[in-house]
Design an enzyme around this catalytic site. Structure first.
Site, PDB file in Angstrom:
ATOM      1  N   TYR A  35      -8.683   1.436   8.557  1.00 13.91           N
ATOM      2  CA  TYR A  35      -8.740   1.519   7.096  1.00 13.91           C
ATOM      3  C   TYR A  35     -10.032   0.948   6.544  1.00 13.91           C
ATOM      4  CZ  TYR A  35      -7.982  -3.415   6.026  1.00 13.91           C
ATOM      5  OH  TYR A  35      -8.139  -4.766   5.895  1.00 13.91           O
TER       6      TYR A  35
ATOM      7  N   ASN B 119     -18.970  -0.285  -7.098  1.00 14.69           N
ATOM      8  CA  ASN B 119     -19.947   0.614  -7.712  1.00 14.69           C
ATOM      9  C   ASN B 119     -20.991   1.186  -6.772  1.00 14.69           C
ATOM     10  OD1 ASN B 119     -19.322   0.524 -10.709  1.00 14.69           O
ATOM     11  ND2 ASN B 119     -19.399  -1.653 -10.229  1.00 14.69           N
TER      12      ASN B 119
ATOM     13  N   HIS C 143      -9.210  -1.612  -0.146  1.00 10.84           N
ATOM     14  CA  HIS C 143      -9.389  -3.027   0.149  1.00 10.84           C
ATOM     15  C   HIS C 143      -8.555  -3.822  -0.845  1.00 10.84           C
ATOM     16  CE1 HIS C 143     -10.930  -6.795   1.384  1.00 10.84           C
ATOM     17  NE2 HIS C 143     -11.678  -6.998   0.312  1.00 10.84           N
TER      18      HIS C 143
ATOM     19  N   CYS D 131      -6.875  -7.194   5.421  1.00 11.88           N
ATOM     20  CA  CYS D 131      -7.048  -7.577   4.013  1.00 11.88           C
ATOM     21  C   CYS D 131      -5.750  -7.826   3.245  1.00 11.88           C
ATOM     22  CB  CYS D 131      -7.948  -6.600   3.273  1.00 11.88           C
ATOM     23  SG  CYS D 131      -7.230  -4.980   2.964  1.00 11.88           S
TER      24      CYS D 131
ATOM     25  N   ASP E  59     -23.009   3.601  -4.305  1.00 12.29           N
ATOM     26  CA  ASP E  59     -23.115   5.038  -4.094  1.00 12.29           C
ATOM     27  C   ASP E  59     -23.017   5.313  -2.597  1.00 12.29           C
ATOM     28  OD1 ASP E  59     -23.533   5.317  -6.774  1.00 12.29           O
ATOM     29  OD2 ASP E  59     -25.714   5.442  -6.612  1.00 12.29           O
TER      30      ASP E  59
ATOM     31  N   ASP F 166     -11.380 -13.245  -3.256  1.00  9.75           N
ATOM     32  CA  ASP F 166     -11.174 -12.430  -2.067  1.00  9.75           C
ATOM     33  C   ASP F 166     -11.353 -13.322  -0.843  1.00  9.75           C
ATOM     34  OD1 ASP F 166     -11.171 -10.559  -0.043  1.00  9.75           O
ATOM     35  OD2 ASP F 166     -12.632  -9.240  -0.976  1.00  9.75           O
TER      36      ASP F 166
ATOM     37  N   GLU G 267     -17.034   6.606 -15.645  1.00 10.37           N
ATOM     38  CA  GLU G 267     -18.223   7.058 -14.895  1.00 10.37           C
ATOM     39  C   GLU G 267     -19.087   7.954 -15.776  1.00 10.37           C
ATOM     40  OE1 GLU G 267     -18.618   6.432 -11.412  1.00 10.37           O
ATOM     41  OE2 GLU G 267     -20.415   7.653 -11.148  1.00 10.37           O
TER      42      GLU G 267
ATOM     43  N   TRP H  74      -9.830  -6.644  13.316  1.00 10.73           N
ATOM     44  CA  TRP H  74      -9.830  -5.225  12.989  1.00 10.73           C
ATOM     45  C   TRP H  74     -10.111  -4.402  14.240  1.00 10.73           C
ATOM     46  CZ3 TRP H  74     -11.091  -9.056   9.701  1.00 10.73           C
ATOM     47  CH2 TRP H  74     -10.717  -8.969   8.357  1.00 10.73           C
TER      48      TRP H  74
END
Lengths: 723, 723
Positions: free
Chosen positions: B557, B436, B373, B314, B438, B396, B485, B278
């Site tokens: 990205y 999820n 991703h 990715c 924050d 993944d 949400e 990357w």
């Protein structure tokens, strides 16, 4: 949003710098100028640090760490410790901006809990660590520091920093101010909290224990020096984590420490501490049976730059893992399971293959039933699992099967095993199989066709024991792992297990013979001729004629047989509702040449009822008792007074014992002593004398062990009370 | 009860011989005498084998494997296939004892499912494999063989054995009779059963697909040649398993194949297929943006003896893992998550650290939010988990975090993520955090003290998409991962997650400003000047004065910023219940020198309401659109007729494009073609022409990609219908 490169090709080079060693350090500048200010040295008016006192002895008393033979401070998580900083002038809360920096590893990072910055005078919490000024007197300030309840464990470095408008002035690196942080079983907020003090004294603080072996009819005992407080042992345990490249970031999580610890105690895949060897030939190292404790092993590993130590079998692995856990502050105990299945395919079936004549076909029998197997339990909250799966967890570092790429096993919740809840990490299915496999006797013809002739659902996992708290007797903990065989709850557990991917018991019920065979033997000494009793119990209303084949082999405790020394056919006619006892003579001359390791004999009997054609099978392990080792002391052991320890042994056999090793271990008194004898002649004796000067009062254990290729595991122990 | 030695020091030497390669073979004797019989050759009367016909073409049609460009037979589990054995005389069921032996790996073992022995004429099930005689005609016998529904997948060797009283006479090793066994999504008994044919056609059989990138306001599309049926790809996939030393014994378990596959597609720790990079500098390999499909990568890996291929990001990892799964018969699809958190510490908080002036502090911001991703989903029954967690599983292979010692992630149940049930294996917590977390904006002073200034709970995991079945449009699958949400169910999920060890959201609610800032931009081409709209919405009854700092950076990205090119302060007075739109001019001359990879610009704005002192933050990614690549064909594409493909491109920029790679890929038509141009001058054009002769009718896709350091990922695709 970081400027570091992303990982490109190998461990540790990466956007996420993965710091995997507690031994590596970064060097911090002694003066660090702030950006956009012309760097210059602080002015002379500034406060400066003359010294830092870690109060090692006082703090250790408060942290239950006084027993560690280590001059540095050792603390436990979420428990306050006190350090005193001496300045060149009185500290002024309004003027002076002083920080304490605590660092671990080579790339300390505030966001990762590897770089703790605490401000003096400002009560501030950083990454869960707390600090407060306890006392300011003259030029000295005493600060109370409380590590976060889930902080990383290991060796931290301490720096004091004076922050001015120009930059940060840091104290020099000083290894004397390094301190260790350990898990804290005394603190309710810690993941390894253990409520009862008696339990903590046993499972964390006791540095000597008992490991059970032998067989379930004849449980034998050997003392083990865990020695978690011995000089160098704590450093060796941290070194093992470094050698295993366990990321520092993960070292605050007991689950991770336990799981990686189970991989690191064996040398498979990762050059861990011990090399497993069950071959019978231990000539290039120390026989597994010859060790008396963990410190000798861990210190050798550390001294020799992490070259794996030769050799271990399950109780050695379990003994050393127990030391590792207790040393880092995780409550742990050694467990013995009689008998333990090692099921190659995870199908809950352990196959014993007999040939057409009823003899055990050694080449076709791939699974094995270990006579006993030792593993460990550790005590912890499983924050990753539903609450009921907290408590004791199985962990096993004996290299048996690969778990997710490495030889390791656990932690897996004992409660989950009992309920058959096998979905949760880690390795619950393997442990479940060790405890619940069925023994399947198959008969195979030369074309490879085989049929099931009998099934024993109760042979495996009959009895699970551990050392009792504050006693050397064993505690039967079978009921913590299993509901009673055949109970409704037991059936529920098997159903749960099947729902979680354990194969169903797909073999048909074997025809009920109504006839049982049982093998019986008394306690027998090595070299004795003895009689094996074969009881045939006819519970039918018909007379039956049983023709039975008995195979007798020398066996390793892993169930692996080495040589067949006896093959005998017997026939008996048994009246209805009657029992016939057949006697089989076993002569020492027959078995003595073949004995291996712990002197186990395995007898397998395969019978056929002529009238019905139904087959019967059973097996029985006989562990022969070795000759005695005696340990004596002269007079009353007293602190500061020389005490003579005399270990003696007589070779009762008619053969020479060669290359004999004799060990004396005495935790808290001396480090392990070893004496070698080129040979002990038939009838010959040896006597070994050692002078010890006890330094502290209390109960101590002297552990002796004599070992040579022809005679393994001649052990004894003597408890003394130093006054 | 085995005579093999127990594992002593390393992988594979052991009591449990661990066979980890499908390429390694054992050699079996052509004649194997029975014990206790003097070996001699079979007499001439005995039946012997003249040949074995695997009926590759016919069987492949029955097994949905005709598309594989591989001359050997390829079958799927639990589906019968037929082979014909030619003897020297008619087969006599009463007299002749003939066995078929199927072997995989170098230590075939009947108990491990690596050595299957089937008897002809005797309908017998061995290790779950079935055989039956379908037809005996003349000297030929046709046998139907059904592999067990959970058997090992890979390349098997076939032998026919004549068993006489003296021993076994075996056919010679013949690679032509080797066959492959794959997973079977068509069979209800298989772990990877997928009920609907349309789904199987997409997720197993479709060899070309679409991967989504860009940003969630501006989703861009690139076609990807999965090419799972291309010549050599199946062998390359098996080779990757061998290179990764995945025990053969485990290769029947889709969970194991998926988990190890996720480790093996990246080169970290295990010399897997692809090297992640990357950094922006891809000069020693192929830029991640330049690839058009998986076969070129997998074949290069195989050809170069498992040297990892440079480079991937990715979507390349996800594309190649998708090929690996579909090739072995596991239903799979590529997923894109907008935006994806990569949270270093697993605490569900992604910290964006601003300095005292409101600028992003690049050195203190360790976490990152990936613009998007890509990962994969695979479809399977999770026999190890409660039933509701079967179905799609996240896997993944982009190397982000270590899972139990290796860079890998998954499989983890999508249903479990949605419910916050994070206790089950594997890596549910990491995936949960990607979806999820924050975003926490912190402001930090030079002493390292920081405070939270605002929190965005909705930025991450806004939109999750995959290619629709039988269409190139995307399907929004956000609701399979998340409840809406803020809904009750969403709250329940967060509570469950906390109960499973995800840290609670311990930051205090940030003061409600009543004022929102939003950044808006249209679709913009690379090289355009444009206006960024900053909308300040005052939802209070007071006039407010907002002073805002806008930071503009070029961004990978992955959210990693490379250079700040814009820093602008704006002040606005906004009336009660009013919105003020500020325009920020962004000039090409400012950003062009700094553009990286996929031409993303990140704008972060930090505002302060003068009247109340409350802070506001937001960020916005703008993906600039590259110039066009055009693909054309001449006339109607017909089977057997030459078709001209013309790809053209004009450099619209005022700088020279150097070392330009142009790829043309056309799955099912040609293998990947690559053309290099030393340079393309400003305003200059290139045109590349290729002649293709289609061999089969149907829809095909032509994929073009132009790539150079100054201009990445100029892609286009053209669907053609061959008649």
């Amino acid at each position: 949003m970081s400027i570091q490169p992303y990982p490109t090709s190998s461990w540790g080079h990466g956007r996420i710098a993965i710091d995997r060693s507690n031994s590596d350090e970064s060097s911090l500048p002694e003066f660090e100028a702030f950006d956009s200010v012309t760097p210059r040295a602080p002015t002379t008016q500034t406060i400066s640090v003359l010294g830092v006192d870690m109060h090692a002895a006082d703090n250790k008393r408060l942290h239950n760490t006084s027993k560690y033979k280590n001059s540095n401070l050792i603390v436990r998580r979420n428990n306050e410790f006190f350090i005193t900083i001496s300045f060149n002038k009185p500290f002024n809360n309004q003027q002076d901006n002083v920080q304490i920096e605590l660092l671990i590893g080579s790339s300390p990072d505030v966001n990762k809990g590897t770089y703790i910055i605490l401000s003096i005078g400002i009560e501030k919490i950083t990454g869960g660590w707390k600090s407060r000024v306890v006392e300011a007197r003259g030029n000295n300030v005493t600060v109370g520091i409380t590590p976060d309840a889930s902080c990383i464990i290991g060796r931290f470095r301490t720096f004091v920093v004076i922050v001015s408008d120009f930059g940060k002035q840091r104290t020099q690196r000083n290894p004397d101010t390094d301190f260790y942080v350990l898990f804290n079983p005394w603190d309710p907020a810690d993941q390894v909290y253990m409520p009862r003090e008696t339990d903590r004294q046993e499972y964390v603080m006791n540095d000597v224990g008992v490991i059970y072996n032998g067989e379930f009819n004849n449980i034998t005992t050997r003392s083990w020096n865990f020695g978690q407080f011995e000089e160098g042992v704590l450093d060796a345990c941290l070194l093992a984590l470094d050698a295993g490249k366990v990321p520092i970031l993960y070292r605050g999580n007991a689950i991770e420490i336990v799981r990686q610890g189970s991989a690191l105690m064996n040398s498979q895949d990762d050059d861990g501490v011990l090399v497993g060897n069950w071959s019978g030939d231990y000539s290039i190292g120390t026989a597994p049976t010859a060790w008396t404790g963990s410190p000798e092993i861990l210190l050798k590993y550390a001294r020799e730059s992490c070259v794996p130590v030769c050799f271990a079998q399950c109780w050695v692995f379990a003994g050393v893992l127990n030391t590792f856990m207790r040393c880092l502050g995780i409550p742990a105990r050694v467990i013995t399971n009689y008998c333990s299945a090692h099921d190659n395919t995870g199908n809950l079936k352990t196959d014993i293959v007999l040939d057409e004549d009823g003899k055990v076909d050694r080449s076709r029998t791939r699974d094995s039933v270990w006579n006993y197997h030792c593993w460990n339990e550790v005590y912890m909250k499983r924050l990753d699992l539903p609450e009921k799966f907290s408590g004791w967890q199985v962990v096993d570092c004996t290299p048996q099967e690969i778990s997710d790429g490495l030889y390791r096993c656990g932690p897996t919740s004992v409660n989950a095993i009992k309920e058959g809840e096998l979905s949760y990490p880690f390795d619950a299915k393997f442990v479940f199989a060790e405890l619940n496999s069925d023994v399947i006797y198959r008969q195979s013809d030369k074309y490879g066709n085989s049929k099931i002739i009998s099934v024993d659902t109760a042979y495996v996992g009959k009895l699970i024991v551990t050392k009792r708290v504050n006693s050397n007797a064993y505690e039967d903990i079978t009921s913590t792992y299993k509901y009673p065989e055949g109970s409704d709850k037991d059936k529920q557990t098997m159903q749960n297990a099947e729902r979680r991917g354990v194969p169903t018991r797909d073999y048909l019920p074997v025809a009920e013979a109504g006839v049982d065979i049982e093998l019986q033997a008394d306690t027998i000494k090595i070299g004795d001729n003895f009689k094996l009793k074969m009881n045939i119990k006819n519970q039918t209303s018909q007379t039956c004629t049983v023709s039975a084949t008995l195979t007798g082999s020398a066996m390793y405790y892993t169930g692996v047989t080495s040589m067949t020394f006896k093959l005998e056919n017997k026939t008996a006619m048994v009246k209805p509702w009657n029992t016939t006892n057949l006697m089989v003579d076993v002569q020492a001359v027959d078995y003595m040449p073949y004995l291996v390791d712990q002197a186990n004999l395995l007898f397998v009997v395969n019978g056929r009822i002529e009238e019905t054609g139904v087959s019967l099978s059973t097996m029985r392990v006989v562990t022969l008792r070795p000759p005695e080792l005696t340990i004596k002391v002269s007079g009353t052991p007293r602190v500061g007074k020389d005490l003579l320890v005399i270990i003696s042994f007589r070779n009762p056999h008619n053969f020479i014992l060669k290359k004999v090793q004799l060990r004396l271990d005495a935790p808290g008194l001396i480090t392990t002593r070893m004496k070698s004898y080129e040979q002990i002649l038939p009838g010959g004796s040896v006597q070994y004398t050692e002078t010890i000067t006890p330094q502290t009062p209390g109960k101590k254990v002297l552990i002796g062990c004599l070992d040579c290729a022809a005679l393994r595991q001649v052990t004894n122990q003597l408890e003394i009370n130093v006054v």
